[in-house]
Structure formats: C-alpha cells, structure tokens
Design a protein around this motif. Structure first.
Motif, PDB file in Angstrom:
ATOM      1  N   ASP A 532       0.829  -1.198   0.000  1.00  0.00           N
ATOM      2  CA  ASP A 532       0.000   0.000   0.000  1.00  0.00           C
ATOM      3  C   ASP A 532       0.874   1.262   0.000  1.00  0.00           C
ATOM      4  N   LEU A 533       1.933   1.235   0.815  1.00  0.00           N
ATOM      5  CA  LEU A 533       2.874   2.369   0.841  1.00  0.00           C
ATOM      6  C   LEU A 533       3.551   2.531  -0.509  1.00  0.00           C
ATOM      7  N   LEU A 534       3.980   1.411  -1.094  1.00  0.00           N
ATOM      8  CA  LEU A 534       4.715   1.458  -2.362  1.00  0.00           C
ATOM      9  C   LEU A 534       3.830   1.992  -3.486  1.00  0.00           C
ATOM     10  N   ARG A 535       2.577   1.522  -3.493  1.00  0.00           N
ATOM     11  CA  ARG A 535       1.649   1.972  -4.542  1.00  0.00           C
ATOM     12  C   ARG A 535       1.385   3.467  -4.449  1.00  0.00           C
ATOM     13  N   ASN A 536       1.483   4.000  -3.234  1.00  0.00           N
ATOM     14  CA  ASN A 536       1.127   5.405  -3.035  1.00  0.00           C
ATOM     15  C   ASN A 536       2.345   6.300  -2.835  1.00  0.00           C
ATOM     16  N   GLY A 537       3.485   5.871  -3.388  1.00  0.00           N
ATOM     17  CA  GLY A 537       4.673   6.718  -3.335  1.00  0.00           C
ATOM     18  C   GLY A 537       5.079   7.082  -1.914  1.00  0.00           C
ATOM     19  N   TYR A 538       4.979   6.133  -0.994  1.00  0.00           N
ATOM     20  CA  TYR A 538       5.378   6.305   0.409  1.00  0.00           C
ATOM     21  C   TYR A 538       4.541   7.356   1.133  1.00  0.00           C
ATOM     22  N   VAL A 539       3.310   7.563   0.645  1.00  0.00           N
ATOM     23  CA  VAL A 539       2.372   8.412   1.392  1.00  0.00           C
ATOM     24  C   VAL A 539       1.413   7.465   2.121  1.00  0.00           C
ATOM     25  N   LEU A 540       1.340   7.618   3.420  1.00  0.00           N
ATOM     26  CA  LEU A 540       0.561   6.704   4.249  1.00  0.00           C
ATOM     27  C   LEU A 540      -0.935   6.858   3.979  1.00  0.00           C
ATOM     28  N   GLN A 541      -1.603   5.737   3.683  1.00  0.00           N
ATOM     29  CA  GLN A 541      -3.045   5.763   3.470  1.00  0.00           C
ATOM     30  C   GLN A 541      -3.791   5.201   4.673  1.00  0.00           C
ATOM     31  N   SER A 542      -3.136   4.294   5.391  1.00  0.00           N
ATOM     32  CA  SER A 542      -3.804   3.623   6.501  1.00  0.00           C
ATOM     33  C   SER A 542      -2.754   3.265   7.546  1.00  0.00           C
ATOM     34  N   VAL A 543      -3.071   3.455   8.814  1.00  0.00           N
ATOM     35  CA  VAL A 543      -2.080   3.165   9.852  1.00  0.00           C
ATOM     36  C   VAL A 543      -2.499   2.000  10.754  1.00  0.00           C
ATOM     37  N   ALA A 544      -3.785   1.615  10.652  1.00  0.00           N
ATOM     38  CA  ALA A 544      -4.305   0.609  11.599  1.00  0.00           C
ATOM     39  C   ALA A 544      -3.510  -0.691  11.540  1.00  0.00           C
TER      40      ALA A 544
END
Lengths: 759, 98
Positions: A532-544
């Motif tokens: 998920d991090l890799l797909r989003n260019g290291y922008v956090l989408q979810s922390v749970a």
C-alpha cells in the motif's frame, strides 16, 4: 543448581560509535547523534531525525555462494565480531555447547519492500534464496556460519523488547544446561517504511528527541549490540575476564493494546518485579535503572509510573536514564545497546545521562540524570542495575545486571531447574478446531484443497482453515476483529487451556505465559501495509495495520484476547518453529519464569511466506495452529491435573558450516536425538515411538501427518507429536519428537512417563 | 422541510455513507453501514474503538477530503456526525466529494 551467567564480551555498532571506545565516550558525555533523515522517497513535509550509522565497519564476510543479505545482518555481524574477539572464546571447538540468540524488530524489511515492489511490477522472484534473504532468521543463520556456532540458535521477534529478551533467553539456555556460552544481542537497520508507520502513529518528535522532557516524541535509529554470555565456572576455569553478570530476567505482556503501553504501568512493573525475583534480589539492591525511555508521551509516563510501582518511595532517589536521545530508538537492538551502554559506563564510573533533557515533562518526576553524566554511586547498590524494554504487542522485558565485582563465588545459588510436563493440547487444522477434527483428518486420505493465488505467485493448492470456525468460540473469544493468524492462535491456545482443565479466571490468566514460534515471520498486515505504501509513493493511506506488521503481533493478539500476562516471547525459528517454541518454553519453565506457558505455532497463507515451492515430498501447504500447555510438574500435581508427558530430555544443534539452505546431516540429527535420550537417562532401545526425521534413524516408523493434512510449516512437528500422544493403545511409554530444518537446525525432545496420571 | 435543510441533508449523505463504508473496511468492524448510527460514540463505550483506531479515522478523513485534523482535536472524532460537521466546515462553500 543452576549455573551463573556472566558477560565476557561486548560489541556495539550505532550512530554513537562503531566500536566500544567511541560509543562509551559519546554515551557518557550525553552527546546526541541524531541527524536529519534525507531520503528522496520520504515526504519533504515530514522532517524527522534519526540515529544513522552511515558507513559500516568492515564485517566478517559470508561465503560467496550466499545471497546478499539485509543491512541488519551486516550490523549484527559487525557487533558480534567485536564481542567474540573481546571474550576470546572459540565457538568452533564448542559444538552444540555454544548458541546464538538474536533479537530484531524490523529484520529484513528493506529486502521485504524490494520483494513487494517486484511483485507490484509483476517480477517477484520466489526462489529459496529470495525467501531466505527475506527471513527474520537470516541474521542468526549468518552468525552461525561466520563464527561456527553449532548449538541452539534462534531469533527473538518481540519488536522493541527483542534485544533484552534475546539476552535473557541466552542466559536461560546456559542456566538450563543446554549451552556453556551464548552470543546474544539485537540488530535493526533504519528503514523508511518503519519510519512512515511511526509517523502515522504520531510518535516522532519535532526535532531531536528528549525522553522524559520536551519535546515529546521519539527519533528512530539503527545499530546492533552483542554480548558473549558464559557459564561463570567455565570462565573461571579458562581464566577469562568478567565484564558483568546477568543476575535475572523477567517478562510480561500488558494484554491491553497492540501498540500503546498499559497507562497504569502494571505490565511493565510486572516484568521488572519478575526479573528481580529471578535474580533473588530485593528491589533495595538496585542502584540504577536504564529506562526504555522512548520519548513518547505514552511510554515515558507509563514507565515512570511502573518504576514508582516497583520501587515505591525509593523511586525518587533512584537514578533513571535513557540513551535514546543519543543514538535514537534502535528497536530490536535497543535493549542490547542500552544494556551495553550501562556495562561500559559503569566500568568508566559514570552514570550515563539522558541527553537533550531541558525540563521535566508532566507525569515524569524521577531523577533522570539530566543532561550530564555524574559519578556512579560508590556503594553496593551501585553494583546492581535494571535494563528494561517495552514493545508493540505488549511485550515487556527486564534484565537485572550486576557489576563484575558482584560476580564472586559466594553469591547464593538459585533454585534447581524445574521439571516440565505437557498438560494440554489445542489444535486447529483445515478440518476445523479441536481434537476430534484433527483425528478425523488424520484418518482421512488427505485434506480438502483450495486453489490459492496470492499476488505474484504461481497458483497452487493448499489446505486452508475455514474462515468460519465455530460461532460460539468466535463470540466468546472476540475473533471477528482479528486477522486470521490471531484468530487461529487464540482458538488453539484456548483449546489447550480447556484440555488441561484450566479455568481462565483473570488471576490465573495473569500468570500464564505464551511462546509463539514463526517459520518465516510474515503476516497479512505486512502484505497489505507495505505494498500500500509502495503503490502510493510512500504516502501513508492507513495506519491501523502498522502495529501488526511486527512478527510478535499474533502473540500480542492472543495474549490480549485471553488476558495472558505471564512470561512471554515470540521467535522466528524457520520450519518446524512450533517444536522449537515448545523447547524454548520448556527452558523458560525449567528456569521458573512461570509455572504455566502456552507454546506453539500458527501457519496462515501469506503472500511472502508461502511463495517457495516445497522441496519435500510435494505435500500441499496447510494452514493450522497448535499450542501445548507446558506446566511445571509440581504445579500440575498440586492442582490435581493430568500429565500427557514429562519432558525428560531435549537437545538442539545448528549446522554451522556449508550453504545457507543446508539441512543438518543425518549423523547430526541422530547424535542430537541420542543426546536428548541420554539426558532422559535412557537408550534408543527403550524408546516407545518416535516422530520426525530422527525416527527412521533410530529404527522407528513415523506417521508422517503431512500426507494426511498437508504440510503446515511451523506446526508440523507438533502435529506429529500430538498424533503420537493420541495414538491408540498400547500407549507408548516414551516418545521422541524431532525436526531438521532448511535453516540448519536439528532438535529432539523426549517425552516420558506418558499418561502417568488420570489415564 | 425547507430547501436549505434538504440541501444540508443532501450534502451530508455522501460523506456519511463514505465514512461508514471506510471505517468498516479499515477497522475490520463486524458491522453493516446501517448498524452505525451517525451519533453513536466512535471511541470508548460506543463502538469501542481505541487510540489506534482514532488515528486511522483521522487518516481516513484527511486522505478522503483533503483536510487536516489537528493532533489535539479529539472532539471531532466523537461521532460520524461530528466528523461530517468538521469536513463541511473546512470545505465551506466548496464541493465535497470523497
């Protein structure tokens, strides 16, 4: 009588120095080595600092046919090399009498990221070599190979308390007589996805961290530290120098939350009290506490409360300090590095300060040795120290260390080793939960297989555990918000307790421990969080999911759901981790850390864990979970319980030479089995039945449960043992369990006096 | 019902629906969207969510609606309705789509 354990070698690698001398000078001066993180992948808005090592010192090389390993392995090799040189021990001549225990939190996360990136690009390589590189166990295997360590080797994966737990586990191996010396410590490399996860938890500080002071928050770091632990009498005999003594070890689980500490400090104080009980020392003997002191609001406040809980009125006058403002929070290496800082600073006569301390934060009202070091107290109290570490998953750990001066032979010896029985077994297989389902599967022609195709995989068929296990258990144990590994583990642990006739009232649960063994340490949270991090260019989408990426998350989930706060750890052992977990658990009970401990393993389908085609017989991979309830014999008798078998002997060896994927030779497997038999006071002819690879070498037929239920990597040897224990009449009088793994381990355990009572 | 009220309801509905679906998915809640009342307390005694769940809710809202919830603004996390109030307030006058 249990032997005493002393420290004869120390090695350190951190941003505060890559040798003992530089490290000591920096730590004693309280000089902060935190620098700005400059990683192009990192969001520029997030400006954080960390303790980075930079260029590594020359490390002892691995053979050229080994795949390139993660940076955390290089850090470990560098620190271990220093420690072994200082101690002057020669592991090659010690065979299985020398062991190694390595603690890590993030392990090979950088390589794991590369794997998920390749999978996203459709280019994931799932060879044996790639799986090995991504294994949390790769570092200890490398240590064994480079330094010729041939005894019990394991990887402790209790996140931020792993360093302390590795040293405590190493000391236990010596005290239980399995080893004469153990190389024990921790290693973790700085990693951007771990940093971003902590960012999501709002844990980092704004600028350099300042534990117990302002600003709040932590800075991460990287590094490694190793201790050479030895039997006191062996060191005396060879005329070696003693740096310190390991006096006691204690752990607990908060059983409250996956990432936040228990705000009351109860779990943390339990670990410290247990370590003092283990040392046989009164709290008044303690002259210094080396704190976990991460710098976060939650930790520092809870830890201060925990210290007050343990030391009462005397806490105000007890020096307490943290080195995390000097070299950052080095996660799995932290406990070992900070214990090393304590030993080295004591030698120099300086109490190590808490760097960057300006004014005390609310709720932090102890003597934190602010800013500058000061002379170490010159009374006998100054000779006994606590090193405490606390972690995600609620895993708390504490060590009692003593100065070399305390290592005189007149200290009264602790209690003898306790005897260990198996009091209950809990099983989950693809046929469902419980013994009936297990036996049904055993008598079947094979498991029901499902088609599986995790991303990046060649499709394959596997024996999966159904998602809906048992509605009554699901409600009662609160399984529905857990991931699959947590749910299966919780059910198996619950069933083992029921099987042993334990009613889990809160006061009982508080004393029950848990050891969980992993085969490859990969989990569903990792397979979701990292890509998920890799797909989003290291922008956090979810922390749970971040707190569940650590391999001890499953153990933490089980402890939380059942309220287990006893002696606690998680390990990565490679194939057959369940049996190794039972052996480690037996060692913990022998050392009287607890009178009841659940030991076992969980296997669930994960993207990274099941990628490699299985070389052995081609059995389909299987999911499952198994726990054995281990119990101190005297405790079992007193409560009128039934023993399924007493652990009469156990032996472990690691294949130190050759390739990274080489199983131990048949001769080694046999000699380890014979060693376990000798320990149990019997010869091979008297053996009733045997399971695992040693069976055929000793002239026995093994059941081979994998042909009936598929191969559950971690659970398999315990499924074998369980089937041996459940075998129809006549019951075997004695039973041998064994394993040999691609990670080079071989182990044997002897169960005797089966069905002695209540059968 | 006044046209203003109807407009307000229409503006809230997609945000409410989006949040319910996202929370169930992200927090692995054993619930259907209809089971979550817009006024139920998300943390503590209501849905029983904890501090980690709270951070997840913050990320979920921030990423979906391009807003920033300050670290100490716990009141916003009280219920679905307080989250929707916050988003609409931040986006005053603008179009709000997740």
């Amino acid at each position: 009588m249990r032997p005493r354990v002393v420290v004869t070698g120390l090695g350190v690698v951190s941003s505060a120095g890559v040798d003992r001398q530089a490290f000591l000078e920096t730590v004693a001066a309280g000089r902060s080595c935190l620098t700005q993180v400059n990683d192009p992948r990192y969001q520029p808005s997030l400006r954080v600092m960390a303790g980075l090592v930079g260029k590594l010192p020359q490390v002892p090389g691995l053979p050229p046919d080994w795949p390139a390993l993660d940076r955390f392995v290089q850090l470990a090799l560098a620190a271990a090399d220093q420690a072994l040189r200082q101690a002057g021990v020669a592991p090659a001549g010690m065979g299985c009498r020398m062991g190694a225990v390595l603690g890590t939190c993030s392990g090979p996360t950088t390589l794991i990221e590369e794997f998920y990136q390749a999978a996203l690009d459709g280019k994931a390589e799932l060879s044996d070599g790639q799986a090995f590189r991504m294994s949390y166990g790769s570092a200890v295997r490398a240590l064994a190979r480079v330094f010729s360590i041939g005894g019990f080797t394991s990887t402790v994966t209790t996140a931020c308390s792993a360093g302390i737990t590795a040293i405590g586990t190493g000391a236990d191996l010596i005290r239980s007589g399995l080893c004469d010396a153990v190389l024990a410590g921790g290693a973790d490399a700085y990693n951007i996805s771990t940093q971003i996860g902590f960012d999501g938890l709002k844990a980092p500080s704004d600028g350099p961290s300042a534990p117990f002071s302002k600003p709040t928050g932590l800075c991460l770091g990287e590094g490694s530290a190793f201790f050479v632990l030895e039997r006191f009498d062996c060191v005396k005999q060879r005329g070696g120098s003693i740096l310190a003594e390991v006096l006691g070890f204690g752990t607990s689980n908060d059983a409250i939350h996956c990432s936040s500490p228990d705000a009351s400090g109860t779990g943390q104080s339990l670990a410290v009290v247990r370590s003092l009980e283990d040392a046989g020392l009164d709290r008044d003997r303690v002259g210094y506490v080396n704190a976990h002191g991460t710098g976060t609001l939650a930790n520092d406040k809870a830890e201060t409360k925990a210290i007050r809980r343990v030391f009462g009125d005397k806490a105000a006058r007890l020096p307490v300090s943290s080195q995390k403002a000097v070299f950052g929070h080095t996660l799995g290496a932290a406990g070992a590095l900070e214990a090393a800082a304590t030993v080295l600073c004591h030698e120099k006569g300086v109490l190590p300060p808490t760097a960057n301390f300006t004014e005390a934060r609310e709720g932090c009202d102890l003597d934190y040795v602010a800013k500058a070091g000061r002379p170490w107290p010159d009374d006998s109290r100054g000779h006994v120290w606590i090193k405490e570490s606390f972690a995600f998953g609620g895993h708390d750990a504490s060590l009692v260390l003593g100065a070399a001066q305390s290592a005189e032979p007149d200290r009264s010896s602790p209690l003898p080793l306790a005897r260990v029985c198996i009091a209950g077994i809990g099983l989950v297989t693809s046929a469902g939960a419980g013994r009936e389902a297990f036996l049904r599967l055993l008598s079947s022609s094979g498991p029901t297989l499902s088609e599986c195709a995790p991303p990046g995989h060649v499709p394959f068929r596997a024996a999966l555990v159904p998602d809906e296990l048992d509605p009554a258990l699901e409600r009662r144990l609160g399984l529905r918000r857990m991931d699959k590994a947590g749910a299966l583990g919780t059910v198996a642990a619950h069933l083992a307790l029921v099987d042993a006739g334990i009613v889990l009232r809160p006061d009982v649960a508080a004393g029950v421990g848990l050891y969980l063994g992993h085969s490859s340490a990969s989990n569903a949270a990792e397979a979701s969080f990292v890509p998920d991090l890799l797909r989003n260019g290291y922008v956090l989408q979810s922390v749970a999911e971040f707190p569940f990426v650590v391999p001890n998350a499953t153990a933490g989930t089980i402890c939380r759901s059942l309220g287990l706060r006893g002696h606690n750890a998680a390990f990565c052992f490679g194939d057959g981790a369940g049996l190794m977990s039972v052996l480690a658990g037996a060692v913990a009970i022998q050392n009287r850390h607890t009178s009841m401990l659940l030991a076992g393993a969980v296997d669930v389908l994960t993207q990274r864990g099941w990628g490699v085609p299985l070389p052995d017989g081609g059995q389909a991979p299987a999911e499952g979970a198994v726990f054995f309830l281990l119990e101190e014999e005297e405790h079992l008798r007193q409560r009128g319980g039934r023993s399924l078998g007493h652990i009469g002997g156990l032996a472990v060896a690691t294949h130190a030479g050759g390739s990274w994927s080489q199983r131990p030779a048949a001769d080694t497997v046999r000699s380890v089995a014979e060693l376990a038999l000798r320990q149990a006071g019997m010869d091979a002819a008297a053996l009733g039945a045997a399971c695992g690879p040693a069976a055929s070498l000793l002239g026995h037929v093994t059941l081979g449960v994998a042909s009936r239920m598929g191969l559950a990597q971690a659970c398999d040897p315990l499924f074998e043992l369980a089937s041996g224990l459940f075998a129809s009449s006549p019951f075997p009088r004695t039973l041998l369990g064994s394993l040999s793994t691609r990670q080079g381990l071989t182990a044997s355990v002897i169960l005797d006096s089966l069905f002695q009572e209540g059968s | 019902m006044t046209p203003e009220n109807q407009q307000l309801i229409d503006a809230r509905k997609p945000i409410i629906d989006h949040l319910k679906v996202e929370l169930i998915k992200r927090l692995n809640l054993p619930l259907e969207p209809a089971d979550i009342h817009e006024d139920v307390a998300l943390l503590g005694s209501g849905l029983g969510l904890d501090s980690l769940d709270a951070l997840e809710i913050v990320l979920c809202v921030e990423n979906a609606f391009q807003v920033t919830i300050a670290d100490n603004n716990i009141a916003v996390l009280r219920s679905i309705n307080t989250l929707v109030d916050f988003v609409l307030e931040q986006k005053k006058g603008g179009v709000v789509t997740p």
